[in-house]
Design an enzyme around this catalytic site. Structure first.
Site, PDB file in Angstrom:
ATOM      1  CB  ALA A   1     -21.464 -18.471 -14.503  1.00 48.03           C
TER       2      ALA A   1
ATOM      3  N   GLY B   1     -20.572 -23.080 -12.231  1.00 48.36           N
ATOM      4  CA  GLY B   1     -20.941 -22.325 -11.030  1.00 48.36           C
ATOM      5  C   GLY B   1     -21.958 -23.067 -10.164  1.00 48.36           C
TER       6      GLY B   1
ATOM      7  CD  GLU C   1     -17.011 -22.715  -9.694  1.00 47.40           C
ATOM      8  OE1 GLU C   1     -17.845 -22.202 -10.458  1.00 47.40           O
ATOM      9  OE2 GLU C   1     -15.817 -22.385  -9.684  1.00 47.40           O
TER      10      GLU C   1
ATOM     11  CD  GLU D   1     -16.230 -23.872 -14.764  1.00 49.33           C
ATOM     12  OE1 GLU D   1     -15.848 -25.060 -14.899  1.00 49.33           O
ATOM     13  OE2 GLU D   1     -16.944 -23.512 -13.823  1.00 49.33           O
TER      14      GLU D   1
END
Ligand code: DAK
Length: 257
Positions: free
Chosen positions: A66, A111, A114, A134
């Site tokens: 992200a 992300g 993911e 993260e």
């Protein structure tokens, strides 16, 4: 539509989505997520869709996570809205009724990992790097990583990755079952083309049914999941694909699905 995600459709119903922010290693910001969701909503209504390939622009990165700069100043409410948008988008990708292949051409972090976890296949270049870093940024995975990663690689390895934030190379990702194949970067495109050709040679309704059985069954107890499998298996006999597939075998010819 924004060019944050580029869509290329071929005549056989194979759609390729390219996350297109190479200067930021294809990090997922709101613009990318909105563009991706818009493409996926269109694909959900695509009448002849057979397979989807998702990748990142350039040769260095699939998706490096992200967008950290965009996330930095978010309030808890804004963070929740951002995570909801990402979760919804990733769910749309996961539930497309055709095989979805992640062509992982480099960094696949946070992300990005993911996103790859929501795909049916992950094929990685030998220079790919995976991880859920993260915790190094003071957060936890927010796009499904704490849930899909243990389902894919088991809780022990998932806990290792989400609590240390360590990065792993493509071969370790293969060993723990995070990806299906590792290929030299130069051969990655050809391999994925071969794979989609192979998938498309099979009965499209059977492939859809097999995918649905695995995905929906994973979240049920065994007996319910087996009952689901039985229903989907029986449903195969309501269409022409089963007749053609079995007739072709008996008649010693290739099926024409
Ligand atoms: N976000 C924004 N920009 C990024 C980025 C990212 N994730 N990753 C790379 N970039 C940008 C860099 O800032 C740099 O931009 P410029 O300085 O050129 O403007 C450019 O991409 C090239 O990166 P580097 O110069 O750093 O390239 P290197 O080859 O040296 O290093 C790297 C590559 C991938 C090792 C490094 O860039 C890196 O460590 N990137 C961050 C990887 C990372 O930590 N990813 C996880 C992000 S966190 C939640 C919602 C979501 C999430 C969590 C919670 N809630 C709502 C609760 C998800 C979080 C994540 O995904």
């Amino acid at each position: 539509m924004s060019d944050a995600v580029i869509e290329k459709v071929d005549n056989d119903g194979v759609v390729r989505l390219t996350i297109n922010r190479p200067k930021a290693l294809n990090a997922l910001n709101s613009e990318v997520l909105s563009a991706l969701e818009a493409h996926l909503m269109e694909l959900e209504a695509h009448p002849h869709l057979r397979a989807v390939i998702i990748t990142g622009a350039g040769e260095k990165s699939f998706v490096a996570g992200a967008d950290i700069a965009e996330m930095r100043d978010k309030t808890p409410e804004e963070a929740r809205a951002f995570a909801s948008q990402a979760l919804r988008t990733i769910k749309r990708l996961e539930t497309l009724p055709v095989p979805v292949v992640a062509l992982v051409n480099g960094f696949c972090l946070g992300g990005g990992c993911e996103l790859a976890l929501a795909c049916d296949w992950a094929v990685a270049s030998d220079n790919a790097v995976f991880g859920q870093p993260e915790v190094l940024l003071g957060v936890i995975p927010g796009f499904g990583g704490t849930q899909r990663l243990p389902r894919r690689v088991g809780p022990a390895m998932a806990l290792d990755l989400v609590t240390t934030g360590r990065k792993i190379d493509a071969n370790e990702a293969l060993r723990i079952g995070l990806v299906n194949r590792v290929m030299p970067q130069a051969e990655l495109e050809d391999y994925v083309a071969e794979l989609t050709k192979q998938l498309m040679g099979n009965g499209p309704q059977s492939v859809r049914g097999a995918k649905q059985a695995v995905h929906d069954g994973m979240d049920q107890d065994l007996d319910s999941a087996l009952a689901l499998e039985t229903s989907l298996f029986a449903f195969c006999f309501a269409g022409e694909e089963q007749t053609e597939g079995m007739s072709a075998f008996v008649e010693k010819r290739k099926p024409n699905f």
